[in-house]
Design an enzyme around this catalytic site. Structure first.
Site, short mmCIF file in Angstrom:
data_model
loop_
_atom_site.label_atom_id
_atom_site.label_comp_id
_atom_site.label_asym_id
_atom_site.label_seq_id
_atom_site.Cartn_x
_atom_site.Cartn_y
_atom_site.Cartn_z
N ALA A 200 1.04 -1.06 -0.06
CA ALA A 200 0.09 -0.01 0.09
C ALA A 200 1.01 1.39 -0.12
O ALA A 200 1.83 1.36 0.77
CB ALA A 200 -1.00 -0.06 1.23
N LYS A 201 0.61 2.14 -0.95
CA LYS A 201 1.30 3.47 -1.06
C LYS A 201 0.76 4.33 0.02
O LYS A 201 -0.08 5.20 -0.64
CB LYS A 201 1.48 3.79 -2.28
N ALA A 202 0.91 3.97 1.14
CA ALA A 202 0.09 4.87 2.33
C ALA A 202 0.79 5.91 2.82
O ALA A 202 2.34 5.78 2.87
CB ALA A 202 -0.33 3.85 3.33
#
Length: 306
Positions: free
Chosen positions: A157-159
């Site tokens: 996840a590119k969180a």
């Protein structure tokens, strides 16, 4: 500093200074957002195109799915928002930043009571690690900060919250006189840079860590793999111990911002000849042919801004 232009905010184009969130927004306190970095390139034919727009939006929505954020816009609506933002700001080339985040309603760790909001910004931005770095390579160090262990924070996840780790890695590297830092994973194997994937060249083959090494599924990384195969190179996804960094013939970093950036030294140990290697140069040249519209094979990766 980005001081002018218009920002797409929850479906409306707003003036730069009017795009505001409440100070009690959940994202400010708990990092509850997912984002993308996307490049807009000016093609050789004079038109402008967004590079791999669909793949970036797919990854953005996948990141939100992991964090159980229901995006209030379809992918097509979001893509239209990106194109509208580019056009209203009259950009020919630059960087695009979509962000989907938890807004303001309640504070507390549980995010689900807060609305899901979205913004899209776009601005001019050159080489992330410098034009000189693209040609001659950059100096990097192995950071004392490691990537999160499996089953702690999802690396795929590119969180927003994940990049607190990246900040520590980057600041440590800069404070020690390097231009970038490299992180190891929980087990001490090579993971990635503060905001880039990594490739090593050894005996003419390309080596890159697998996703299980707590690294992001990079879109530029995928481009490099396809370019390498077109060039007849062998690509291997392998768990790589730290010492491979000191034994590699060439090393380069990849990412939307970094593009293809060679590494000249790691921990002050010279990589290969100490500058951009031949394989890195070939891949870099092919990459820029693709993003500038000179390779018909990958024309579908370019979304023309009409």
């Amino acid at each position: 500093m980005i001081e002018t232009g218009r920002i797409w905010f929850n479906g409306e184009l707003k003036e730069h200074d009017d795009a505001k969130v409440h100070v009690l927004s959940h994202v400010l306190h708990y990092g509850s957002g997912c984002f993308e970095g996307i490049r807009l390139y000016k093609l050789k034919n004079g038109k402008s195109a967004v590079f791999r727009l669909k793949e970036h939006i797919d990854r953005l929505y996948d990141s939100c799915k992991i964090y159980k954020m229901e995006v209030p816009y379809t992918k097509d609506e979001f893509i239209k928002g990106i194109l509208d933002t580019i056009k209203t700001n009259k950009l020919e080339a630059g960087y695009i930043r979509p962000l989907i985040f938890r807004g303001y309603n309640q504070l507390g760790v549980n995010p689900t009571c807060n609305p899901v909001e979205a913004i899209i910004a776009a601005w001019k931005w050159g080489a992330y690690l410098g034009e000189e770095g693209l040609k001659n390579g950059i100096k990097v160090c192995v950071s004392s900060w490691r990537r999160p262990a499996p089953n702690t924070l999802p690396a795929l996840a590119k969180a927003s919250g994940n990049y607190l780790s990246s900040q520590l890695i980057k600041m440590e590297a800069l404070n020690m006189g390097f231009e970038e830092g490299l992180a190891l994973d929980y087990f001490g194997n090579i993971s990635e840079g503060s905001g880039e994937n990594i490739f090593l060249v050894k005996n003419g083959e390309l080596l890159t860590p697998p996703m299980a090494s707590s690294s992001l599924a990079g879109i530029t990384r995928d481009v490099v793999v396809k370019i390498a195969k077109d060039l007849g190179l062998v690509v291997k996804y392998e768990t790589l111990p730290r010492e491979f960094l000191y034994l590699a013939d060439e090393i380069f970093l990849t990412g939307t911002a970094a593009e293809i950036t060679p590494v000249s030294s790691v921990d002050n140990i010279k990589v290969g000849c100490g500058s951009r290697g031949e394989i890195t140069k070939k891949i870099q040249e092919e990459f820029f042919k693709i993003v500038e519209g000179e390779n018909e094979k990958y024309r579908e990766w370019l979304t023309i801004v009409e």
